[in-house]
Design a protein around this motif. Structure first.
Motif, PDB file in Angstrom:
ATOM      1  N   HIS A 103      -3.762  -9.026  10.806  1.00  0.00           N
ATOM      2  CA  HIS A 103      -4.824  -9.018   9.788  1.00  0.00           C
ATOM      3  C   HIS A 103      -4.345  -8.417   8.476  1.00  0.00           C
ATOM      4  N   ARG A 131      -7.747  -1.690   2.140  1.00  0.00           N
ATOM      5  CA  ARG A 131      -8.574  -1.369   0.964  1.00  0.00           C
ATOM      6  C   ARG A 131     -10.009  -1.047   1.387  1.00  0.00           C
ATOM      7  N   PRO A 152       2.305   2.081  -1.859  1.00  0.00           N
ATOM      8  CA  PRO A 152       1.762   1.205  -2.913  1.00  0.00           C
ATOM      9  C   PRO A 152       0.329   0.761  -2.642  1.00  0.00           C
ATOM     10  N   VAL A 153      -0.040   0.747  -1.369  1.00  0.00           N
ATOM     11  CA  VAL A 153      -1.421   0.363  -1.019  1.00  0.00           C
ATOM     12  C   VAL A 153      -2.376   1.482  -1.451  1.00  0.00           C
TER      13      VAL A 153
HETATM   14  C1  LIG Z   1       0.029  -0.198   4.887  1.00  0.00           C
HETATM   15  C2  LIG Z   1      -1.033  -1.015   5.584  1.00  0.00           C
HETATM   16  C3  LIG Z   1      -2.107  -0.052   6.097  1.00  0.00           C
HETATM   17  C4  LIG Z   1      -1.651  -2.014   4.581  1.00  0.00           C
HETATM   18  O1  LIG Z   1      -2.732  -2.720   5.166  1.00  0.00           O
HETATM   19  P1  LIG Z   1      -3.318  -4.104   4.572  1.00  0.00           P
HETATM   20  O2  LIG Z   1      -4.644  -4.327   5.179  1.00  0.00           O
HETATM   21  O3  LIG Z   1      -2.310  -5.177   4.716  1.00  0.00           O
HETATM   22  O4  LIG Z   1      -3.486  -3.771   3.027  1.00  0.00           O
HETATM   23  P2  LIG Z   1      -4.533  -4.467   2.020  1.00  0.00           P
HETATM   24  O5  LIG Z   1      -4.489  -5.937   2.215  1.00  0.00           O
HETATM   25  O6  LIG Z   1      -5.881  -3.822   2.149  1.00  0.00           O
HETATM   26  O7  LIG Z   1      -3.904  -4.093   0.633  1.00  0.00           O
HETATM   27  C5  LIG Z   1      -4.542  -3.214  -0.254  1.00  0.00           C
HETATM   28  C6  LIG Z   1      -3.980  -3.413  -1.636  1.00  0.00           C
HETATM   29  O8  LIG Z   1      -2.604  -3.020  -1.683  1.00  0.00           O
HETATM   30  C7  LIG Z   1      -1.813  -4.099  -2.178  1.00  0.00           C
HETATM   31  N1  LIG Z   1      -0.552  -4.103  -1.456  1.00  0.00           N
HETATM   32  C8  LIG Z   1      -0.380  -4.328  -0.146  1.00  0.00           C
HETATM   33  N2  LIG Z   1       0.923  -4.222   0.139  1.00  0.00           N
HETATM   34  C9  LIG Z   1       1.553  -3.934  -1.009  1.00  0.00           C
HETATM   35  C10 LIG Z   1       2.916  -3.700  -1.348  1.00  0.00           C
HETATM   36  N3  LIG Z   1       3.869  -3.719  -0.431  1.00  0.00           N
HETATM   37  N4  LIG Z   1       3.208  -3.435  -2.635  1.00  0.00           N
HETATM   38  C11 LIG Z   1       2.250  -3.401  -3.577  1.00  0.00           C
HETATM   39  N5  LIG Z   1       0.935  -3.593  -3.301  1.00  0.00           N
HETATM   40  C12 LIG Z   1       0.617  -3.848  -2.029  1.00  0.00           C
HETATM   41  C13 LIG Z   1      -2.616  -5.339  -1.878  1.00  0.00           C
HETATM   42  O9  LIG Z   1      -2.274  -6.398  -2.767  1.00  0.00           O
HETATM   43  C14 LIG Z   1      -4.019  -4.863  -2.077  1.00  0.00           C
HETATM   44  O10 LIG Z   1      -4.310  -4.825  -3.465  1.00  0.00           O
HETATM   45  P3  LIG Z   1      -5.371  -5.869  -4.084  1.00  0.00           P
HETATM   46  O11 LIG Z   1      -6.579  -5.753  -3.186  1.00  0.00           O
HETATM   47  O12 LIG Z   1      -5.559  -5.365  -5.442  1.00  0.00           O
HETATM   48  O13 LIG Z   1      -4.720  -7.207  -3.994  1.00  0.00           O
HETATM   49  C15 LIG Z   1      -0.449  -1.799   6.777  1.00  0.00           C
HETATM   50  O14 LIG Z   1       0.591  -2.631   6.302  1.00  0.00           O
HETATM   51  C16 LIG Z   1       0.125  -0.933   7.841  1.00  0.00           C
HETATM   52  O15 LIG Z   1      -0.577  -0.564   8.782  1.00  0.00           O
HETATM   53  N6  LIG Z   1       1.456  -0.623   7.729  1.00  0.00           N
HETATM   54  C17 LIG Z   1       2.242   0.018   8.719  1.00  0.00           C
HETATM   55  C18 LIG Z   1       1.801   1.393   9.085  1.00  0.00           C
HETATM   56  C19 LIG Z   1       1.789   2.357   7.942  1.00  0.00           C
HETATM   57  O16 LIG Z   1       2.733   2.504   7.199  1.00  0.00           O
HETATM   58  N7  LIG Z   1       0.677   3.079   7.887  1.00  0.00           N
HETATM   59  C20 LIG Z   1       0.483   4.091   6.945  1.00  0.00           C
HETATM   60  C21 LIG Z   1       0.805   5.405   7.530  1.00  0.00           C
HETATM   61  S1  LIG Z   1       0.608   6.611   6.250  1.00  0.00           S
END
Ligand SMILES: CC(C)(COP(=O)(O)OP(=O)(O)OC[C@H]1O[C@@H](n2cnc3c(N)ncnc32)[C@H](O)[C@@H]1OP(=O)(O)O)[C@@H](O)C(=O)NCCC(=O)NCCS
Length: 415
Positions: free
Chosen positions: A344, A351, A379-380
């Motif tokens: 997903h 977000r 970055p998120v």
């Molecule tokens: C990090 C993580 C939580 C992101 O989840 P996700 O649901 O894919 O993120 P979203 O789709 O909600 O993205 C949120 C925003 O960040 C942006 N974004 C996502 N990845 C990005 C990246 N690598 N670089 C820049 N921006 C990014 C998206 O474009 C979105 O912005 P927008 O809504 O303005 O387009 C997920 O990849 C994850 O679980 N990663 C591995 C575990 C991890 O590192 N967890 C964090 C522990 S601290």
């Protein structure tokens, strides 16, 4: 009932009345979950400034003091309070023009009912606070406005009255819209007429960049009065914005976690670490990080912190947790977990979770949040209004990992 985004406010959906308390209604099209457009007149203007847009899109105009209402003007926050009191339960897209954009931004940073902001010619560029410069810019813009607007403008200015217009300028023009935009996590479209000297290009560029999900649109040949002069373009942008807000709002729902979610949370976190974080941490690091996690650990997490689960189509798509009070090694306001099922990923689940974390923290009276973000997540968090601090090195089962400290001041939190 499903609504195709392109049918928004078109002929395909039937008009209905929205529950905006105490506000005279124009027709509103839509249905459950479809955002209602709420238009705010600019300084000295009133509902007539939106007449051409309303004929095309439907929606509601909310006149505020100095902007369609002859009443004492408070600051931006007081105006925002007044607007908030007029909103119903439905999601809304706020459409500001000129000075009213400042109120739209203040409300957008504070209230989850706002799912998108359309800002037409937003004020106030700090360089225009000097009276002489403002007058010059105003004159340079006015010569590009069509002359047929003059009687319409005069009629509106007389309704609001010059006293309230001056009061509005004094009370609001120094407010930092640019700073407030950092805290607006919904999509923001900033619109400028290419001949608008009151709203210079570098100013709106900066606004669009500061909003975590901002974008800039320039209307060629237009000046400052775009609701009156360019209603077709305004409605097109509004429809695009509302459609993205609908898709976003519908796909993901958030609920509090339950202890019986522990197995699903464990599974999601391990998959997220192993797959989504693979570009940033090598296999040894990911094994150490994932290996530390257990189902029992997730059950304790649910019991001890505010853990929020995101669902897509009824299944667990991700989760986040925030400590609302100090617990174990966590400080109040510490976001300890953010994981999204890789299946997903990239559709706004993180977000949505972070917006829910904001709400929970704000409701608990917290003013700031902190976290230790992975390189994948940093970055998120940043896109969602967080700022980076120091890089940290941690030892996980004898393996070194780096991450980054991050924090967020909560907009709209109690002083
Ligand atoms: C990090 C993580 C939580 C992101 O989840 P996700 O649901 O894919 O993120 P979203 O789709 O909600 O993205 C949120 C925003 O960040 C942006 N974004 C996502 N990845 C990005 C990246 N690598 N670089 C820049 N921006 C990014 C998206 O474009 C979105 O912005 P927008 O809504 O303005 O387009 C997920 O990849 C994850 O679980 N990663 C591995 C575990 C991890 O590192 N967890 C964090 C522990 S601290």
């Amino acid at each position: 009932m499903t609504h195709h985004p392109t049918a928004l406010w078109g002929t395909a959906v039937s008009p209905r009345r929205a529950s905006l308390a105490g506000v005279a209604q124009d027709s509103i099209a839509g249905g459950a979950g479809i955002p209602v457009p709420v238009f705010l007149p600019g300084m000295g203007l009133d509902r007539r400034s939106w007449a051409r847009v309303l004929r095309r899109a439907g929606g509601t105009v909310v006149p505020l003091p100095g902007m369609g209402r002859r009443a004492a003007v408070g600051g931006v926050d007081a105006l925002a309070d007044e607007l908030l009191g007029r909103l119903g339960e439905e999601p809304v897209v706020l459409v500001g023009h000129s000075q009213s954009c400042q109120v739209a931004v203040a409300v957008g940073a504070r209230d989850p009912r706002v799912v998108g902001l359309l800002l037409l010619g937003p004020t106030t560029d700090p360089r225009l606070l000097r009276r002489g410069r403002l007058a010059t810019r105003w004159a340079r813009t006015a010569v590009h406005e069509p002359w047929w607007q003059v009687p319409l403008l005069l009629a509106q200015w007389l309704t609001t009255g010059p006293r309230r217009m001056v009061e509005l300028w004094r009370r609001t023009s120094r407010d930092r819209t640019d700073q407030r935009l950092r805290g607006v996590t919904v999509p923001v479209v900033v619109v400028r007429g290419s001949r608008d000297a009151l709203c210079p290009r570098d100013w709106v560029q900066q606004l669009a960049q500061l909003a975590p999900r901002g974008r800039l649109v320039e209307l060629p040949g237009a000046a400052h009065m775009t609701p009156q002069t360019d209603p077709d373009d305004v409605v097109r942008l509004l429809r695009e914005l509302a459609a993205s807000a609908v898709v976003h709002a519908r796909a993901v729902t958030v609920r509090p976690a339950r202890p019986e979610d522990a197995a699903a949370l464990h599974r999601v976190s391990v998959a997220a670490i192993q797959e989504s974080a693979a570009g940033h941490y090598d296999q040894r690091q990911r094994d150490a990080w994932a290996g530390r996690r257990t189902e029992e650990g997730h059950r304790l997490l649910v019991e001890r912190t505010r853990t929020l689960v995101a669902e897509v189509d009824g299944g667990v798509a991700g989760f986040a947790s925030v400590a609302l009070a100090p617990v174990g090694q966590l400080r109040a306001g510490e976001v300890d977990q953010l994981f999204v099922d890789p299946a997903h990923g990239g559709r706004g689940v993180a977000r949505t979770l972070l917006a829910a974390v904001d709400d929970a923290a704000r409701a608990a009276g917290l003013r700031r949040l902190e976290t230790h973000a992975s390189w994948r997540a940093a970055p998120v968090f940043e896109r969602c209004g967080w700022t980076r601090g120091e890089v940290e090195t941690v030892d996980v089962r004898g393996v070194r990992l780096t991450r980054v400290a991050m924090r967020r001041e909560l907009p709209g939190a109690p002083g």
